[in-house]
Design a protein around this motif. Sequence first.
Motif, PDB file in Angstrom:
ATOM      1  N   MET A   1       0.831  -1.192   0.000  1.00  0.00           N
ATOM      2  CA  MET A   1       0.000   0.000   0.000  1.00  0.00           C
ATOM      3  C   MET A   1       0.873   1.253   0.000  1.00  0.00           C
ATOM      4  N   VAL A   2       2.005   1.199   0.724  1.00  0.00           N
ATOM      5  CA  VAL A   2       2.918   2.342   0.765  1.00  0.00           C
ATOM      6  C   VAL A   2       3.484   2.629  -0.619  1.00  0.00           C
ATOM      7  N   THR A   3       3.837   1.570  -1.333  1.00  0.00           N
ATOM      8  CA  THR A   3       4.380   1.757  -2.686  1.00  0.00           C
ATOM      9  C   THR A   3       3.313   2.281  -3.642  1.00  0.00           C
ATOM     10  N   LYS A   4       2.090   1.777  -3.530  1.00  0.00           N
ATOM     11  CA  LYS A   4       1.013   2.203  -4.420  1.00  0.00           C
ATOM     12  C   LYS A   4       0.659   3.666  -4.207  1.00  0.00           C
ATOM     13  N   LEU A   5       0.661   4.130  -2.964  1.00  0.00           N
ATOM     14  CA  LEU A   5       0.332   5.520  -2.670  1.00  0.00           C
ATOM     15  C   LEU A   5       1.516   6.458  -2.878  1.00  0.00           C
ATOM     16  N   GLY A   6       2.704   5.903  -3.110  1.00  0.00           N
ATOM     17  CA  GLY A   6       3.880   6.748  -3.332  1.00  0.00           C
ATOM     18  C   GLY A   6       4.333   7.487  -2.097  1.00  0.00           C
ATOM     19  N   LEU A   7       4.182   6.874  -0.924  1.00  0.00           N
ATOM     20  CA  LEU A   7       4.579   7.532   0.323  1.00  0.00           C
ATOM     21  C   LEU A   7       6.095   7.485   0.482  1.00  0.00           C
ATOM     22  N   LYS A   8       6.629   8.532   1.087  1.00  0.00           N
ATOM     23  CA  LYS A   8       8.068   8.633   1.304  1.00  0.00           C
ATOM     24  C   LYS A   8       8.448   7.863   2.554  1.00  0.00           C
ATOM     25  N   ILE A   9       9.417   6.966   2.430  1.00  0.00           N
ATOM     26  CA  ILE A   9       9.847   6.110   3.527  1.00  0.00           C
ATOM     27  C   ILE A   9      11.181   6.615   4.070  1.00  0.00           C
ATOM     28  N   GLU A  10      11.313   6.565   5.376  1.00  0.00           N
ATOM     29  CA  GLU A  10      12.573   6.930   6.019  1.00  0.00           C
ATOM     30  C   GLU A  10      12.911   5.892   7.092  1.00  0.00           C
ATOM     31  N   LYS A  11      14.156   5.911   7.553  1.00  0.00           N
ATOM     32  CA  LYS A  11      14.585   4.967   8.569  1.00  0.00           C
ATOM     33  C   LYS A  11      13.875   5.237   9.888  1.00  0.00           C
ATOM     34  N   HIS A  12      13.533   4.153  10.568  1.00  0.00           N
ATOM     35  CA  HIS A  12      12.858   4.279  11.869  1.00  0.00           C
ATOM     36  C   HIS A  12      13.871   4.738  12.920  1.00  0.00           C
ATOM     37  N   PRO A  13      13.534   5.761  13.715  1.00  0.00           N
ATOM     38  CA  PRO A  13      14.500   6.237  14.721  1.00  0.00           C
ATOM     39  C   PRO A  13      14.779   5.201  15.816  1.00  0.00           C
ATOM     40  N   LYS A  14      13.809   4.336  16.099  1.00  0.00           N
ATOM     41  CA  LYS A  14      13.987   3.314  17.131  1.00  0.00           C
ATOM     42  C   LYS A  14      13.486   1.967  16.592  1.00  0.00           C
ATOM     43  N   PRO A  15      14.283   1.256  15.802  1.00  0.00           N
ATOM     44  CA  PRO A  15      13.845  -0.042  15.258  1.00  0.00           C
ATOM     45  C   PRO A  15      13.523  -1.033  16.380  1.00  0.00           C
ATOM     46  N   TYR A  16      12.561  -1.908  16.115  1.00  0.00           N
ATOM     47  CA  TYR A  16      12.157  -2.897  17.111  1.00  0.00           C
ATOM     48  C   TYR A  16      11.657  -4.142  16.398  1.00  0.00           C
ATOM     49  N   ASN A  17      11.510  -5.227  17.151  1.00  0.00           N
ATOM     50  CA  ASN A  17      11.017  -6.496  16.629  1.00  0.00           C
ATOM     51  C   ASN A  17       9.577  -6.705  17.048  1.00  0.00           C
ATOM     52  N   ILE A  18       8.789  -7.293  16.157  1.00  0.00           N
ATOM     53  CA  ILE A  18       7.396  -7.612  16.445  1.00  0.00           C
ATOM     54  C   ILE A  18       7.164  -9.074  16.131  1.00  0.00           C
ATOM     55  N   ARG A  19       6.355  -9.728  16.949  1.00  0.00           N
ATOM     56  CA  ARG A  19       6.106 -11.153  16.788  1.00  0.00           C
ATOM     57  C   ARG A  19       4.604 -11.398  16.750  1.00  0.00           C
ATOM     58  N   TRP A  20       4.152 -12.164  15.731  1.00  0.00           N
ATOM     59  CA  TRP A  20       2.745 -12.517  15.629  1.00  0.00           C
ATOM     60  C   TRP A  20       2.448 -13.678  16.565  1.00  0.00           C
ATOM     61  N   LEU A  21       1.301 -13.631  17.225  1.00  0.00           N
ATOM     62  CA  LEU A  21       0.967 -14.633  18.237  1.00  0.00           C
ATOM     63  C   LEU A  21       0.721 -15.996  17.619  1.00  0.00           C
ATOM     64  N   GLN A  22      -0.054 -16.070  16.523  1.00  0.00           N
ATOM     65  CA  GLN A  22      -0.430 -17.355  15.951  1.00  0.00           C
ATOM     66  C   GLN A  22       0.697 -17.960  15.134  1.00  0.00           C
ATOM     67  N   ASP A  23       1.309 -17.160  14.257  1.00  0.00           N
ATOM     68  CA  ASP A  23       2.342 -17.697  13.373  1.00  0.00           C
ATOM     69  C   ASP A  23       3.647 -17.958  14.108  1.00  0.00           C
ATOM     70  N   GLY A  24       3.959 -17.123  15.099  1.00  0.00           N
ATOM     71  CA  GLY A  24       5.198 -17.301  15.823  1.00  0.00           C
ATOM     72  C   GLY A  24       6.415 -16.713  15.137  1.00  0.00           C
ATOM     73  N   GLY A  25       6.266 -16.123  13.932  1.00  0.00           N
ATOM     74  CA  GLY A  25       7.391 -15.533  13.237  1.00  0.00           C
ATOM     75  C   GLY A  25       7.726 -14.160  13.777  1.00  0.00           C
ATOM     76  N   CYS A  26       8.982 -13.792  13.681  1.00  0.00           N
ATOM     77  CA  CYS A  26       9.453 -12.498  14.185  1.00  0.00           C
ATOM     78  C   CYS A  26       9.828 -11.615  13.009  1.00  0.00           C
ATOM     79  N   MET A  27       9.466 -10.335  13.078  1.00  0.00           N
ATOM     80  CA  MET A  27       9.738  -9.389  12.007  1.00  0.00           C
ATOM     81  C   MET A  27      10.308  -8.109  12.608  1.00  0.00           C
TER      82      MET A  27
END
Length: 283
Positions: A1-27
């Motif tokens: 959706m970000v690419t389709k709308l042409g939104l400007k992306i920048e680096k996150h000032p405080k990167p973090y990890n998120i984990r889905w409860l059902q899948d168990g994968g970390c992103m």
Amino acid sequence: MVTKLGLKIEKHPKPYNIRWLQDGGCMKVTKRCLVSFSIGKNYKDQIWCDVMKMDACHLLLGRPWKYDRHILHDGHLNTYSFTKDGHKIILRPMHQNELAKKNQPMRDTLMTRFEVIDQINKGEPVYIAMAKEEQKQEEQFLEPRVKELITKFDDVIAEDVPMQLPPLHGIQHQIDLIPGAPLPNRAASRMNPTQQVELQKQVEELLEKGLIRESLSPCVVLALLVPKKNGTWQMSVDSRAINKITIKYRFPIPMLDDLFDQLHGAKIFSKIERIPSNSYARR
């Protein structure tokens, strides 16, 4: 959706990890973008949103937005009230009459039998789409005798692996290793969160069916995921390290011309796909 709308992306000032409860994968969240949005005619705002791969395409207004705008939530009326630019704004849920005004009917959009007959009686052109079970492309060109044969032996041609190992045969084969050779113990290959979830899912299915079992063997054979043409993943085993220390037995291979001569006059051929999970279980 970000690419389709042409939104400007920048680096996150405080990167973090998120984990889905059902899948168990970390992103890991490493990017963000500034999104302009409006709710109704009176409320327009901008908010920093974290960018990640998701199946949904909704704008989630969570605790940071409530904190920055001093949001007050009325649990009984289900409203959110706050003040912006000197104006008090109250966000209310949409009712059924409002949805009807926006041409969003609450009932099913399919026509009933009487509505179809009424449109036909008016004499206007009517196009009707009927649901039909999709047939496989290869089944559309099969001869009736072949279809009858496939139906007769439907229990033999299973779409899924049975919930047990095949019966033992009179001759049992084993893999003999070179005496004194060091056993391979390689590190696991790097995978993204999606591949890790898929590999764990396939391993749990094989454990449930009894095709594999947990092992404490010092010999490690890597399991890899290979993409298939239909978009799914197929688990394969990298046995190159174990093959180097396997005793090679030589057996006479039939001549290729003799094999073709045996196929003379044949009209029906079958194809059996190799299942890496079975070979992995036997190893």
